[in-house]
Design a protein around this motif. Structure first.
Motif, PDB file in Angstrom:
ATOM      1  N   PRO A  68      -7.857  -5.155 -13.391  1.00 56.71           N
ATOM      2  CA  PRO A  68      -7.703  -4.079 -14.373  1.00 56.71           C
ATOM      3  C   PRO A  68      -8.775  -3.009 -14.229  1.00 56.71           C
ATOM      4  CG  PRO A  68      -8.415  -6.122 -15.428  1.00 56.71           C
ATOM      5  CD  PRO A  68      -8.108  -6.458 -14.016  1.00 56.71           C
ATOM      6  N   GLY A  69      -9.945  -3.387 -13.694  1.00 63.29           N
ATOM      7  CA  GLY A  69     -11.032  -2.413 -13.571  1.00 63.29           C
ATOM      8  C   GLY A  69     -10.799  -1.397 -12.466  1.00 63.29           C
ATOM      9  N   GLU A  70      -9.861  -1.675 -11.577  1.00 60.76           N
ATOM     10  CA  GLU A  70      -9.703  -0.809 -10.407  1.00 60.76           C
ATOM     11  C   GLU A  70      -8.522   0.131 -10.526  1.00 60.76           C
ATOM     12  OE1 GLU A  70      -9.760  -3.197  -6.835  1.00 60.76           O
ATOM     13  OE2 GLU A  70     -11.341  -4.424  -7.708  1.00 60.76           O
ATOM     14  N   GLN A  71      -8.028   0.307 -11.756  1.00 64.87           N
ATOM     15  CA  GLN A  71      -6.888   1.188 -11.918  1.00 64.87           C
ATOM     16  C   GLN A  71      -7.303   2.640 -11.689  1.00 64.87           C
ATOM     17  OE1 GLN A  71      -5.014   1.029 -15.731  1.00 64.87           O
ATOM     18  NE2 GLN A  71      -3.555   2.642 -15.229  1.00 64.87           N
ATOM     19  N   GLN A  72      -6.581   3.320 -10.826  1.00 62.75           N
ATOM     20  CA  GLN A  72      -6.879   4.730 -10.593  1.00 62.75           C
ATOM     21  C   GLN A  72      -5.662   5.429  -9.992  1.00 62.75           C
ATOM     22  OE1 GLN A  72      -9.717   5.261  -7.452  1.00 62.75           O
ATOM     23  NE2 GLN A  72      -9.263   3.289  -6.577  1.00 62.75           N
ATOM     24  N   PHE A  73      -5.708   6.754 -10.037  1.00 66.90           N
ATOM     25  CA  PHE A  73      -4.611   7.536  -9.481  1.00 66.90           C
ATOM     26  C   PHE A  73      -4.600   7.371  -7.962  1.00 66.90           C
ATOM     27  CE2 PHE A  73      -2.612  11.445  -7.950  1.00 66.90           C
ATOM     28  CZ  PHE A  73      -1.433  11.395  -8.690  1.00 66.90           C
ATOM     29  N   ALA A  74      -3.424   7.104  -7.425  1.00 67.53           N
ATOM     30  CA  ALA A  74      -3.377   6.814  -5.992  1.00 67.53           C
ATOM     31  C   ALA A  74      -2.420   7.734  -5.252  1.00 67.53           C
ATOM     32  CB  ALA A  74      -2.980   5.365  -5.778  1.00 67.53           C
ATOM     33  N   GLY A  75      -1.882   8.730  -5.943  1.00 65.12           N
ATOM     34  CA  GLY A  75      -0.958   9.636  -5.266  1.00 65.12           C
ATOM     35  C   GLY A  75       0.256   8.898  -4.745  1.00 65.12           C
ATOM     36  N   LEU A  76       0.618   9.176  -3.511  1.00 64.87           N
ATOM     37  CA  LEU A  76       1.836   8.595  -2.965  1.00 64.87           C
ATOM     38  C   LEU A  76       1.567   7.372  -2.096  1.00 64.87           C
ATOM     39  CD1 LEU A  76       3.661  11.910  -2.066  1.00 64.87           C
ATOM     40  CD2 LEU A  76       4.157  10.408  -3.985  1.00 64.87           C
ATOM     41  N   THR A  77       0.343   6.809  -2.189  1.00 62.82           N
ATOM     42  CA  THR A  77       0.034   5.693  -1.278  1.00 62.82           C
ATOM     43  C   THR A  77       0.963   4.504  -1.499  1.00 62.82           C
ATOM     44  OG1 THR A  77      -1.693   5.099  -2.813  1.00 62.82           O
ATOM     45  CG2 THR A  77      -2.392   6.165  -0.797  1.00 62.82           C
ATOM     46  N   ASN A  78       1.353   4.265  -2.765  1.00 62.35           N
ATOM     47  CA  ASN A  78       2.262   3.138  -2.994  1.00 62.35           C
ATOM     48  C   ASN A  78       3.588   3.351  -2.274  1.00 62.35           C
ATOM     49  OD1 ASN A  78       0.515   1.696  -4.620  1.00 62.35           O
ATOM     50  ND2 ASN A  78       1.170   2.764  -6.476  1.00 62.35           N
ATOM     51  N   TYR A  79       4.077   4.592  -2.317  1.00 59.58           N
ATOM     52  CA  TYR A  79       5.341   4.890  -1.632  1.00 59.58           C
ATOM     53  C   TYR A  79       5.174   4.711  -0.128  1.00 59.58           C
ATOM     54  CZ  TYR A  79       7.101   6.649  -6.021  1.00 59.58           C
ATOM     55  OH  TYR A  79       7.511   6.724  -7.313  1.00 59.58           O
ATOM     56  N   ALA A  80       4.025   5.143   0.376  1.00 62.37           N
ATOM     57  CA  ALA A  80       3.771   4.977   1.814  1.00 62.37           C
ATOM     58  C   ALA A  80       3.760   3.499   2.166  1.00 62.37           C
ATOM     59  CB  ALA A  80       2.445   5.629   2.188  1.00 62.37           C
ATOM     60  N   ALA A  81       3.099   2.693   1.301  1.00 58.47           N
ATOM     61  CA  ALA A  81       3.026   1.255   1.574  1.00 58.47           C
ATOM     62  C   ALA A  81       4.428   0.649   1.589  1.00 58.47           C
ATOM     63  CB  ALA A  81       2.164   0.562   0.526  1.00 58.47           C
ATOM     64  N   VAL A  82       5.258   1.061   0.638  1.00 64.39           N
ATOM     65  CA  VAL A  82       6.609   0.483   0.572  1.00 64.39           C
ATOM     66  C   VAL A  82       7.431   0.922   1.778  1.00 64.39           C
ATOM     67  CG1 VAL A  82       8.757   0.403  -0.742  1.00 64.39           C
ATOM     68  CG2 VAL A  82       6.578   0.361  -1.949  1.00 64.39           C
ATOM     69  N   LEU A  83       7.401   2.222   2.050  1.00 69.91           N
ATOM     70  CA  LEU A  83       8.286   2.741   3.093  1.00 69.91           C
ATOM     71  C   LEU A  83       7.848   2.361   4.502  1.00 69.91           C
ATOM     72  CD1 LEU A  83       9.076   6.222   1.540  1.00 69.91           C
ATOM     73  CD2 LEU A  83      10.595   4.253   1.715  1.00 69.91           C
ATOM     74  N   THR A  84       6.595   1.924   4.652  1.00 70.88           N
ATOM     75  CA  THR A  84       6.177   1.472   5.986  1.00 70.88           C
ATOM     76  C   THR A  84       6.242  -0.050   6.099  1.00 70.88           C
ATOM     77  OG1 THR A  84       3.899   1.456   5.232  1.00 70.88           O
ATOM     78  CG2 THR A  84       4.625   3.420   6.423  1.00 70.88           C
ATOM     79  N   SER A  85       6.706  -0.697   5.025  1.00 73.26           N
ATOM     80  CA  SER A  85       6.724  -2.162   5.057  1.00 73.26           C
ATOM     81  C   SER A  85       8.055  -2.667   5.604  1.00 73.26           C
ATOM     82  CB  SER A  85       6.528  -2.696   3.644  1.00 73.26           C
ATOM     83  OG  SER A  85       6.876  -4.047   3.604  1.00 73.26           O
ATOM     84  N   SER A  86       7.954  -3.666   6.496  1.00 71.88           N
ATOM     85  CA  SER A  86       9.200  -4.211   7.044  1.00 71.88           C
ATOM     86  C   SER A  86       9.965  -4.970   5.954  1.00 71.88           C
ATOM     87  CB  SER A  86       8.897  -5.135   8.215  1.00 71.88           C
ATOM     88  OG  SER A  86       8.079  -6.193   7.778  1.00 71.88           O
ATOM     89  N   TYR A  87       9.251  -5.473   4.930  1.00 74.49           N
ATOM     90  CA  TYR A  87       9.933  -6.187   3.847  1.00 74.49           C
ATOM     91  C   TYR A  87      10.926  -5.262   3.128  1.00 74.49           C
ATOM     92  CZ  TYR A  87       6.138  -9.568   4.422  1.00 74.49           C
ATOM     93  OH  TYR A  87       5.247 -10.468   4.923  1.00 74.49           O
TER      94      TYR A  87
END
Lengths: 461, 329
Positions: B83-102
């Motif tokens: 919970p202490g590391e919550q911060q704005f991350a822009g589109l990194t989550n989308y990048a992580a999803v779209l580059t994931s083979s899963y």
């Protein structure tokens, strides 16, 4: 709160208005009785401590809660609350309540792998020093280790669990000491047309991660350390991981292996042993209780076997149970004992509890000698108090107690990191099906995926 | 043609349908440059809007808030465990999803399930619709019987499928060779998931198609018969073309639903052995990994995919949006 206000309204008045008044009064009575029930927890009776437990062994936990309530002599009441059977579902329910700040969660039975996660998230409290000192006293080191994170004790070990080798002494007169030995024994049995399966948890779930964790630790490696540093990608852990993966692949790809190993969980191993098709099985002590329990709850001694040891359809006068034996967990390196992964349940106090001091007191009662003995004999979960292993009533219930104790003394714990769940999911995904593991490639990929899981960047499958 | 567009709109309302689409049909007098409304009409319209407002406001609150919150979460690094590391991350989550083979393997599985199940449902649904339409005796009974699978809770049905296919326990597994465990094999498990989906939702398809069948005038069919058209010709040359709007609406609804398939997979395989759909992936990341950022990014991507499907159906195939004026005189 005395007479309910509805008491006045039941006159002979049968007009419409009168009836309406009766309804209103009944409603008011209902509301006030609800209010009585509601405030009994806070103002009237002793403080209520809600005790969330897994569904398995809930009966025994409930009995312990009732006994402790009696012993508390009116200072607190422990109300057992039963969580689902599956560990993932239990974790999800607890997390939802704790994130929402539910003050009605006081004591929780948490899986040994959740300590780091719950502590980092701020859901459970560190045990105060005096409580921690009392808990530490007389408790086995392995279970204590599972409740320790960053130098502090976060929970009190209630039960523990560990795997040992269960085997058929007619098929293997001397039990194998190492995995290599076990694989060659199994292949020799298969060539003679005898039961040869090595039963182990190969399905894509936590059990497969446990197998890998035991193997890599036995080979002298580690996946992640307590500071979150991923070790699996560098020596010596890398070599240990490759060794572990190689053995796992060989067990599964051997011609003597169970064809459904890639979907086998604990219970499938037990069933294969009871059905007479397995020669070896890596499993928890419940398999002993099970084979001794008559059907439908248990194996009823297993199936009949012929002189050679093959399962027989007819009454031969000899059953699997007559040849059922146990031995220490096979090692990876000859001469070095294996380090079986430890399981079990720890008692933690939530940060949302309104009565933490009482909760610590209750935790100590719930894990008392008597209650642990009851859990061990009635629910089949080994205790965490060292003294109980010398108790005759415990030894009678667990003839394999010595092997279990040794296994616990050499135990390894699963990675103590808040990201353990994600790590476990990616590990079991990469290792399943075990027959198709490519040891060199898989370790590199593991290192990559574990780093991402540790940073909560990657996806879980 | 009578009021076709009203039929499907009673079934279900999907969020993706754009409300105002200029009618291309002969309704010339209702074009934008229409004559000014009278005072009475204006007041009436105002009253109408006022009466609708409470419902509309509640709808917006109930649907818009979670959507906006999910989008906001998807732009954060937000893991319940840290919970202490919550911060704005822009589109990194989308990048992580779209580059994931899963993600891509789940996407492929979802597309396979969607295409195959909707295709089978369409054929079976059309057959059922024709039967229900033509039935003369016990019409109500036939329709009720056909609708039973749709009335059964998906999870309950999925459990009974699971038991049926479990070796040693199930009656369907007993039909297979000894030792077969179909739910543990990717192709077999996907086939079972598709079967469960088809069994469950074919009645819905049939119902939508039956509404379309009601629009085909009997006179036309009789005339074609007199001219020598066979049953197949009547189906392909008259019935299907006249039903086209209803067919497209039915396909659209089912595609959107099938793309979000979750219940059957959750019960039958929990997504193991490569059978996880995108919804399963989202669930696992949200509720097993407690990663709200990544999980929300997956949810938003599913929402976008569904919106794209709806858009394609409406723009390319010309499906009538439910409630639009197309087809009215």
């Amino acid at each position: 709160m005395g007479q309910p206000p509805g008491g006045r309204a039941h006159g002979p008045d049968r007009t419409r208005a009168g009836r309406r008044r009766t309804w209103a009064a009944a409603g008011a009575a209902l509301l006030s009785s609800a209010a009585i029930a509601g405030c009994s927890s806070g103002a009237v009776g002793p403080p209520v401590l809600n005790f969330y437990t897994p569904a398995d062994a809930a009966t025994q936990y409930g009995e312990a809660a009732a006994d402790c309530t009696t012993q508390a002599n009116g200072r607190y009441t422990i109300v057992p609350q039963t969580l689902p059977k599956g560990a993932d579902d239990q974790r999800l329910q607890l997390a939802r309540r704790l994130v929402a700040g539910d003050t009605a969660v006081d004591i929780m039975g948490i899986d040994v792998t959740w300590t780091a996660e719950f502590a980092t998230a701020g859901w459970i409290t560190r045990l105060p020093e005096d409580v921690a000192a009392q808990v530490t006293q007389g408790t086995l080191a392995g279970p204590l280790e599972t409740a320790t994170f960053k130098g502090a004790l976060w929970a009190a070990p209630l039960n523990t669990n560990t795997q040992i080798l269960w085997y058929r002494k007619d098929l293997a007169p001397t039990p194998p000491k190492t995995w290599d030995e076990m694989i060659s024994m199994s292949e020799a049995l298969q060539q003679k047309g005898l039961p040869s399966y090595i039963e182990v948890q190969g399905a894509q779930y936590e059990g497969l991660s446990v197998w890998f964790n035991t193997m890599i630790n036995s080979a002298g490696g580690q996946i992640v350390d307590e500071n979150g540093t991923v070790l699996i990608g560098q020596e010596p852990s890398r070599g240990a991981a490759e060794k572990a993966a190689t053995i796992m692949q060989r067990v599964a790809a051997s011609p003597a292996s169970d064809p459904s190993l890639s979907v086998a969980k604990e219970n499938d191993g037990r069933l294969a042993m009871e059905a007479g098709t397995a020669a070896f099985q890596i499993n928890y002590p419940f398999v002993y209780a099970s084979i001794n329990t008559p059907p439908p709850d248990g194996g009823g001694g297993g199936t009949f076997i012929d002189d050679q040891g093959r399962p027989a359809g007819t009454d031969t006068g000899k059953k699997v149970i007559d040849e059922f034996a146990w031995a220490p967990y096979p090692s990876v390196t000859p001469g070095t004992p294996a380090k079986p992964t430890i399981g079990g349940l720890n008692l933690a106090v939530s940060t949302t509890s309104l009565h933490p001091a009482l909760a610590y007191e209750a935790v100590q009662c719930l894990r008392s000698r008597e209650n642990q003995l009851r859990n061990a004999t009635d629910a089949g979960v080994p205790p965490t108090l060292e003294a109980l292993y010398g108790d005759p009533s415990f030894q009678q219930e667990y003839p394999a107690w010595q092997a279990i104790k040794e296994s616990l003394d050499d135990a390894s714990v699963r990675p103590k990191t808040p990201a353990y769940q994600s790590i476990s999911i990616v590990l079991s995904d990469l290792l399943n099906p075990p027959a198709q593991i490519n040891p060199q490639a898989v370790v590199g990929e593991m290192a990559d995926q574990v780093v991402r899981a540790e940073n909560s960047e990657g996806l879980v499958p | 043609m009578s009021d076709l567009a009203n039929e499907p709109s009673t079934q279900r309302t999907e969020p993706a349908a754009p409300p105002e689409r200029a009618p291309s049909s002969p309704a010339a007098h209702r074009k934008p440059g229409k004559p000014a409304l009278s005072e009475g009409k204006k007041a009436e319209r105002k009253l109408g809007l006022l009466l609708c407002a409470p419902a509309a406001i509640i709808m917006v609150l109930v649907t818009a808030y979670p959507i906006i919150y999910a989008v906001w979460l998807s732009l954060q690094r937000y893991d319940l465990r840290f919970p202490g590391e919550q911060q704005f991350a822009g589109l990194t989550n989308y990048a992580a999803v779209l580059t994931s083979s899963y993600w891509w393997s789940a996407f492929l599985v979802t597309v396979i399930i969607t295409v195959i199940s909707v295709a089978i449902e369409f054929v079976l649904g059309l057959a059922l619709a024709l039967i229900m339409h033509r039935t003369i005796v016990a019409r109500g009974l036939t329709r009720t019987v056909v609708l039973i699978p749709y009335g059964i809770v998906t999870v309950v049905a999925a459990f009974s499928w699971q038991f049926a296919w479990t070796p040693d326990k199930g009656y369907l597994a007993a039909l297979l060779p000894e030792g077969a465990a179909p739910l543990t094999d990717q192709v077999a498990a996907l086939a079972i998931i598709i079967l469960a989906e088809v069994w469950k939702t074919t009645p819905f398809m049939a119902l939508l198609l039956m509404a379309g069948l009601a629009l085909v005038p009997d006179d036309l069919l009789k005339a074609a018969q007199v001219d020598g058209a066979g049953a197949w010709q009547r189906l392909t040359k008259i019935i299907l073309p006249m039903m086209k709007p209803a067919i497209l609406v039915a396909l659209l609804f089912r595609t959107l639903d099938a793309f979000r398939v979750f219940d059957n997979i959750y019960i039958l395989t929990q997504g193991s052995n490569g059978t996880g759909s995108v919804s399963m992936l989202g669930y696992d990341n949200l509720f097993k990994a407690f990663n709200l950022g990544i999980g929300s990014a997956i949810s938003v991507l599913i929402f976008i995919a569904v919106a794209v499907i709806a858009f394609l159906f409406i723009k390319i195939f010309g499906a009538a949006a439910p409630g639009s004026d197309e087809g009215k005189r």
